[in-house]
Design an enzyme around this catalytic site. Structure first.
Site, PDB file in Angstrom:
ATOM      1  N   HIS A  74      24.147  28.833 -16.815  1.00 43.15           N
ATOM      2  CA  HIS A  74      24.307  27.558 -17.535  1.00 43.15           C
ATOM      3  C   HIS A  74      25.721  27.001 -17.454  1.00 43.15           C
ATOM      4  O   HIS A  74      26.006  25.977 -18.066  1.00 43.15           O
ATOM      5  CB  HIS A  74      23.911  27.785 -18.999  1.00 43.15           C
ATOM      6  N   ASP A  75      26.622  27.694 -16.761  1.00 48.41           N
ATOM      7  CA  ASP A  75      28.010  27.222 -16.650  1.00 48.41           C
ATOM      8  C   ASP A  75      28.361  26.757 -15.238  1.00 48.41           C
ATOM      9  O   ASP A  75      29.502  26.332 -15.001  1.00 48.41           O
ATOM     10  CB  ASP A  75      28.987  28.353 -17.026  1.00 48.41           C
TER      11      ASP A  75
ATOM     12  N   ASP B  18      29.328  37.590 -24.320  1.00 47.92           N
ATOM     13  CA  ASP B  18      30.039  36.390 -23.886  1.00 47.92           C
ATOM     14  C   ASP B  18      31.523  36.699 -23.654  1.00 47.92           C
ATOM     15  O   ASP B  18      32.144  37.428 -24.438  1.00 47.92           O
ATOM     16  CB  ASP B  18      29.882  35.335 -24.994  1.00 47.92           C
TER      17      ASP B  18
ATOM     18  N   ASP C 168      22.220  37.013 -26.457  1.00 49.89           N
ATOM     19  CA  ASP C 168      23.585  36.641 -26.127  1.00 49.89           C
ATOM     20  C   ASP C 168      24.425  36.972 -27.360  1.00 49.89           C
ATOM     21  O   ASP C 168      24.081  36.578 -28.469  1.00 49.89           O
ATOM     22  CB  ASP C 168      23.633  35.134 -25.838  1.00 49.89           C
TER      23      ASP C 168
ATOM     24  N   GLU D  84      29.817  39.364 -19.575  1.00 49.91           N
ATOM     25  CA  GLU D  84      30.167  38.174 -18.794  1.00 49.91           C
ATOM     26  C   GLU D  84      31.649  38.284 -18.442  1.00 49.91           C
ATOM     27  O   GLU D  84      32.511  38.267 -19.338  1.00 49.91           O
ATOM     28  CB  GLU D  84      29.928  36.886 -19.581  1.00 49.91           C
TER      29      GLU D  84
HETATM   30  C1  GLC Z   1      30.865  31.584 -21.901  1.00 54.57           C
HETATM   31  C2  GLC Z   1      29.576  30.836 -21.967  1.00 54.57           C
HETATM   32  C3  GLC Z   1      29.884  29.362 -21.994  1.00 54.57           C
HETATM   33  C4  GLC Z   1      30.695  29.086 -23.237  1.00 54.57           C
HETATM   34  C5  GLC Z   1      31.941  29.959 -23.280  1.00 54.57           C
HETATM   35  C6  GLC Z   1      32.567  29.951 -24.638  1.00 54.57           C
HETATM   36  O1  GLC Z   1      31.549  31.360 -20.718  1.00 54.57           O
HETATM   37  O2  GLC Z   1      28.738  31.203 -20.908  1.00 54.57           O
HETATM   38  O3  GLC Z   1      28.726  28.583 -21.965  1.00 54.57           O
HETATM   39  O4  GLC Z   1      31.064  27.737 -23.272  1.00 54.57           O
HETATM   40  O5  GLC Z   1      31.647  31.290 -23.005  1.00 54.57           O
HETATM   41  O6  GLC Z   1      31.771  30.682 -25.538  1.00 54.57           O
END
Ligand code: GLC
Length: 536
Positions: free
Chosen positions: A330-331, A206, A104, A269
């Site tokens: 995880h979100d 990310d 990541d 992402e």
């Molecule tokens: C992404 C991650 C999340 C995090 C956010 C800020 O969306 O998946 O878990 O809180 O970025 O880095």
């Protein structure tokens, strides 16, 4: 003809990605938080599932304000997860098994404890000042504009030291880096090369769509659809804070770094509507290999809506753009909780038979559900800042359920998040040998996908269906495979134009269907899905 052979496809087109949230996978040190030695111990499990690609959420040094998404050293390993030696061993063990490791990468923001930010905030003349986004207060002394933080409140934090505000799209402990500054770009590309040199097989980037913000700092317009049930962040349309045109140059540069090495992968992402999402493949496919496609995460579980989304996505992809599908992460609330245990099997069948690289979130393969978290157990900063809107991400981040022993075999210590009450029944050990289990179902589907080029790399064609049914055909030169899924909890008959006269069932959500034939009318039971080879 030749280019249609499986050997002409890249590993990341053919394989399945498995996301590990490292805090919750396996704890070997006994501190109640998962670690790298724990992951190493479980590599054979993942391999035996038939999965070859592992993406691990951040493992870098971090104050853990956002559980690792606040990085204070991009080229280190957090001692909680292990040492750099542990990391090297993990990578080595993964490669020995002919598997791949995706890290990541969190380039949009660092931790406020990162030395760059510590230096940057010292003075307006700091050599690192321009590595972050600093602005004077508005004339009334308030924030420079109306930009909001995803995690609640203004996106601007006042810093007394220099009487300026810095911008943070997420927590105030996560200041946004200024990607318009070439020095930031070079520093971050250096970080990428550091891991690529070690042999890491790629990155999941990310919040890729956040990287560049409007250079005129214009106010975001109000969101006409906003209601009080939404997160306060959704009061505005993110017209000037995300998905800015210049972001594509950055993505292209990241891709060039990736391409300095053989066969590495760039995942982004990105939560955007399909038309905007597909732009991230870049001009001439010089962008992300896989801009994450979250439609199955965000759409209601409705056959017609999902069918429309699949078709729209297939149609919107650029000519060489490779599709991908995600059910959970995880979100977001776990799939088994969103659609129920029975439909979770349908979801698995959909994920593993659609065209494109599937990503499986750890624990979904055993049907793990969201765990309810008591108010005094909340860990997620999003829930702490914006309570009561259903935004807590702890429920989907609970420890992996390995067996029926204490703490589900996750830790000898005190788990950092509570375990699900049903782990004595719902765990890997128990499901591995039970033929009807979710885990055995996942293994069967994975094996089928990996064995059949039609499913792994074949074409997709929708088949007309109605009501709760979804149907399509995947085909290679040699084979045609028909998939039909009942997204409803009552029986349904597929009586529309079925484009074959006979098909033999290869896999079913229900016992006792394999090997049977299908012909003109197909009767599906409640929550039933079928994968069948067309023979006539
Ligand atoms: C992404 C991650 C999340 C995090 C956010 C800020 O969306 O998946 O878990 O809180 O970025 O880095």
């Amino acid at each position: 003809m030749k280019e249609r052979e499986p050997e002409n496809y890249k590993w990341w087109q053919k394989e399945i990605v498995y996301q590990i949230y490292p805090r919750s996978y396996k704890d070997n040190s006994g501190d109640g938080i998962g670690d790298l030695p724990g992951i190493i111990e479980k590599l054979d499990y993942i391999k035996d599932l038939g999965i070859k690609v592992i993406w691990i959420s951040p493992i870098y040094p971090s104050p853990m304000a956002d559980f690792g998404y606040d990085v204070s050293d991009y080229t280190g390993i957090h001692p909680m997860f292990g040492t750099m030696e542990d990391f090297d061993r993990l990578l080595d063990e993964i490669h020995k098994r002919n598997m791949k490791l995706i890290l990541d990468f969190v380039p949009n923001h660092s931790s406020n404890m990162h030395e760059w930010f510590q230096e940057s905030r010292k003075s307006k003349d700091s050599p690192k000042r321009d590595c972050y986004i600093w602005k004077d207060p508005a004339p009334d002394g308030g924030p420079p504009n109306n930009w909001l933080s995803v995690f609640g409140g203004s996106g601007w934090e006042y810093d007394e030291e220099t009487n300026q505000y810095y911008y943070h799209a997420f927590l105030k402990e996560q200041p946004d880096l200024n990607w318009r500054n070439p020095e930031v770009q070079e520093a971050m590309f250096h970080v990428m090369r550091f891991w690529l040199e070690k042999g890491v097989d790629g990155f999941r980037v990310d919040v890729m769509w956040h990287l560049i913000k409007d250079d005129q700092f214009r106010d975001n317009p109000p969101n006409p659809d906003y209601t009080k049930d939404y997160s306060p962040y959704d009061k505005h349309l993110q017209a000037f804070t995300t998905d800015q045109p210049e972001v594509h140059d950055i993505v292209e540069k990241m891709r060039s770094v990736i391409d300095e090495y053989d066969e590495r992968l760039l995942i982004g992402e990105i939560y955007l509507p399909v038309e905007q999402l597909v732009e991230y493949y870049g001009k001439d496919n010089r962008g992300a290999h896989l801009p994450f496609n979250f439609q199955l995460v965000v759409l209601p579980w409705d056959a017609r809506k999902i069918e429309a989304a699949i078709n729209k996505y297939e149609g919107a992809l650029p000519p060489e753009g490779w599709p991908n599908w995600v059910l959970g992460n995880h979100d977001n609330s776990r799939i088994a909780t969103r659609v129920g245990a029975k439909q979770a099997r349908i979801a698995a069948m959909l994920l593993l038979t659609l065209r494109g690289t599937p990503t499986i979130y750890y624990g979904d393969e055993i049907g793990m559900e969201d765990v309810s978290i008591a108010p005094d157990q909340v860990q997620d900063p999003q829930e702490k800042n914006i309570p009561g809107k259903g935004l807590n991400r702890d429920p989907e981040r609970t420890p992996m359920q390995w067996n029926a022993s204490e703490n589900a075999g996750f830790t000898n210590g005190n788990p950092w998040l509570p375990l699900m009450g049903n782990f004595k029944e719902l765990n890997v050990e128990k499901q591995w040998d039970s033929e009807e289990s979710m885990l055995s179902f996942y293994r069967k589907l994975i094996a089928l996908r990996q064995k059949e080029p039609a499913l792994q790399i074949g074409n997709y064609r929708p088949v007309l269906s109605k009501g709760n049914l979804l149907a399509y055909i995947r085909s290679s030169e040699e084979k045609k495979i028909f998939i039909t899924l009942n997204l409803g909890n009552s029986g349904a008959v597929m009586d529309s134009e079925i484009p074959f006269s006979k098909a033999v069932i290869l896999a079913s959500t229900h016992a006792g269907r394999e090997g049977k034939s299908l012909n003109k009318t197909i009767d599906l039971q409640a929550n039933e899905g079928l994968v069948a080879e067309i023979t006539e």
